[in-house]
Write an enzyme that holds these catalytic residues in place. Structure first.
Site, PDB file in Angstrom:
ATOM      1  N   CYS B 128       0.854  -1.314  -0.056  1.00 57.76           N
ATOM      2  CA  CYS B 128       0.123   0.086  -0.036  1.00 57.76           C
ATOM      3  C   CYS B 128       0.988   1.383  -0.025  1.00 57.76           C
ATOM      4  O   CYS B 128       0.699   2.386  -0.797  1.00 57.76           O
ATOM      5  CB  CYS B 128      -0.839   0.122   1.320  1.00 57.76           C
ATOM      6  N   HIS B 248      -3.163   6.383   4.581  1.00 55.42           N
ATOM      7  CA  HIS B 248      -1.468   6.426   4.584  1.00 55.42           C
ATOM      8  C   HIS B 248      -0.951   7.927   4.061  1.00 55.42           C
ATOM      9  O   HIS B 248      -1.400   8.338   3.241  1.00 55.42           O
ATOM     10  CB  HIS B 248      -0.596   5.408   4.097  1.00 55.42           C
TER      11      HIS B 248
END
Lengths: 364, 364
Positions: B128, B248
């Site tokens: 990710c 994130h």
């Protein structure tokens, strides 16, 4: 025979921490005056088991004061610091008002204590995020040199004051409603927009300059160069606010320019430095974290490792309590160094009222 | 005439997000099989208004499957991915099991869609934190070149699974008792020590290698080089877990090596790229934040600014939903690209079952 001390901003997060640390360290103060804005005057504070009334910070309050700690915001320092100096006080200012003034020493005792000899009554305490970084970099610079620093910060809300802690606490209880949390303070109280900090990361601390950097980022860049006495050091910074109460963390990348520097010798340099604790045992999951640095004096370092491609370059994770070494403790350590070095204003170079040993620790 | 699709790990955070996105994007699936471990078999899931029973993921379940999305952990992929390929499925694997295998393409369609032509039945979806970074770097590399990347991450707990979100939620309600919060999952569930993530920052994601880097950091380093096709690119990373639910963030420093690159033209390159949203107006306090990237498909970029000392070098703040572009969405985009390019295994190069237009978006 001790000193008369004033704390300006005595009701704020840093002011209270200064009082607590003066007590804990047996700072040689015969008398402590608690000063604040007119709004906070009248507040009661406890010190050495006695109740004291906070008085309004006006120029005459500095008559007879030897050492004054200022942490009531830049405007208060600009209005009153020189008034205090004129009345004979040595001022240790915890705001950004005078940090980049060429006539004002900007001091982290572990790094540049020597410049205290040349002060003119006013000494600036650096920005919290700068202090912990230069503490970690200085022992490395001494042994291996230093050419370049790139830092990304992970900063706690207490750096924005006691109110911001309350806001985080209220927002934190509602994880489900996190995107709709009320926000009135962060990133900048006087700013036009406010964002929730709980369950978020805000890449803005202080306001923006025209170049896209925030003032906090420029503080880290310029103050590091000044404190380390390295005007040509390449430093760049990204400063980010996190949902952490107290304790700033920093991902610090640095190039020593010295291909001889290896992880073990850099770690040894850190371990041998005053005020640094090395917590660096990855296999045992030992590394610094802000939650466990709260309330502790030291600068904690860990996760030291070499850049895979650049000889003499490393990553380091640096954590410290932003209210202690980042503010109150460093201010008091400046005062202790002044006393030990006989450099409180008005004293002779022999420091006739010296009550502090050479390490800057109070002697009972 | 659509495809038969399998989701392995259908009850997990990524598996559920894959199902939701297949529905939302009108992915040309005639049939979707929901597979999971024996423990989760029997669970009911909703898809296109109907209830489906999750079946145990065993090799025979892949008979007749055209496209299989794997997100049930590396061990499940190692045990079953090749079984699925042998039975004729094209596997898009969301674990780290095969990412660095030289025979397995590692794909972010916006960056290296062309390598899909050479797949052998198995395609890896990157980590990710890597995906969102290469999405931001690729348009810059194309226009100006790229020599060096130094990244510090600010990663959400949902990357550690749905349980970790629950743990953060429980810890978050007790700011006062934060240092004593029960912790059983983070940083690594199987690790010997667990630390509270609420009101903390943990500089460990995944386990440590001998060199002091975590596996997450090596993923960012090695996957970036592989996806961008730049084995000699200098990349280094520090990965940190935060009390953020989803989203994130990354503080990305990069050197283009091109002194002609200026902020405006780099920002224009980002603005013109597929899947990137530029949110970069400091004066109006516009920049990406994880709290507001949740649930959104794009990679958000902002806070672009020049290194004060190094020509052609910049800082960029990159935020994306780690479950979407960081996982489920990118996997589906790989499948859409395979279909559009006629590269689903067993099909002719003319893509006779093609139901997708050239942009990889489904046609109804």
């Amino acid at each position: 025979m001790g000193y008369t001390v004033a704390i300006v901003g005595a009701t704020g997060a840093v002011g209270r921490t200064i009082a607590g640390k003066l007590e804990e360290r047996n700072f040689p103060a015969d008398k402590v005056k608690f000063l604040a804005s007119a709004r906070s005057a009248g507040t009661k504070v406890q010190f050495r088991g006695e109740e004291h009334t906070v008085l309004e910070a006006v120029p005459d309050q500095f008559d007879g004061v030897d050492i004054a700690f200022f942490s009531a915001g830049g405007n208060v320092s600009k209005a009153l610091a020189h008034e205090a100096v004129r009345r004979g006080a040595t001022v240790i200012d915890n705001t950004s008002a005078f940090r980049m003034d060429p006539d004002t020493p900007l001091v982290v005792p572990e790094v540049n204590r020597d410049v205290l000899q040349h002060h003119k009554g006013l000494i600036a305490n650096p920005n919290c995020s700068t202090i912990q970084m230069v503490c970690a970099l200085e022992p490395i610079r001494k042994k291996f040199g230093l050419e370049r620093v790139i830092v990304s910060t992970y900063q706690a809300v207490s750096g924005a004051g006691a109110e911001a802690i309350g806001e985080l606490g209220r927002q934190g209880t509602d994880m489900e409603g996190r995107a709709q949390s009320d926000a009135a303070l962060l990133p900048v109280k006087a700013g036009s927009k406010h964002y929730p900090i709980a369950y978020n990361a805000i890449p803005q601390i202080d306001s923006f300059g025209e170049d896209g950097y925030t003032l906090e980022e420029w503080k880290m860049i310029n103050e590091t160069k000044k404190i380390m006495g390295m005007p040509d050091l390449r430093v760049s910074a990204t400063c980010v606010r996190l949902p952490v109460v107290t304790g700033h963390s920093e991902s610090v990348y640095f190039e020593t320019g010295n291909p001889e520097a290896d992880t073990e010798s850099v770690r040894a340099a850190l371990a041998g430095a005053d005020g640094i604790t090395v917590m660096d045992d990855p296999e045992a999951q030992i590394y610094p974290m802000p939650l466990f640095a709260e309330g502790k004096d030291d600068v904690f370092t860990g996760r030291l490792r070499k850049d895979p491609d650049v000889p003499g370059a490393f990553h380091l994770w640096v954590v410290s309590d932003n209210l202690l070494k980042g503010a109150a403790l460093n201010s008091i350590q400046i005062a202790e160094a002044l006393i030990a070095d006989g450099a409180v204003k008005g004293e002779g170079a022999d420091g006739t009222r010296q009550h502090i040993n050479g390490d800057g620790h109070a002697i009972r």
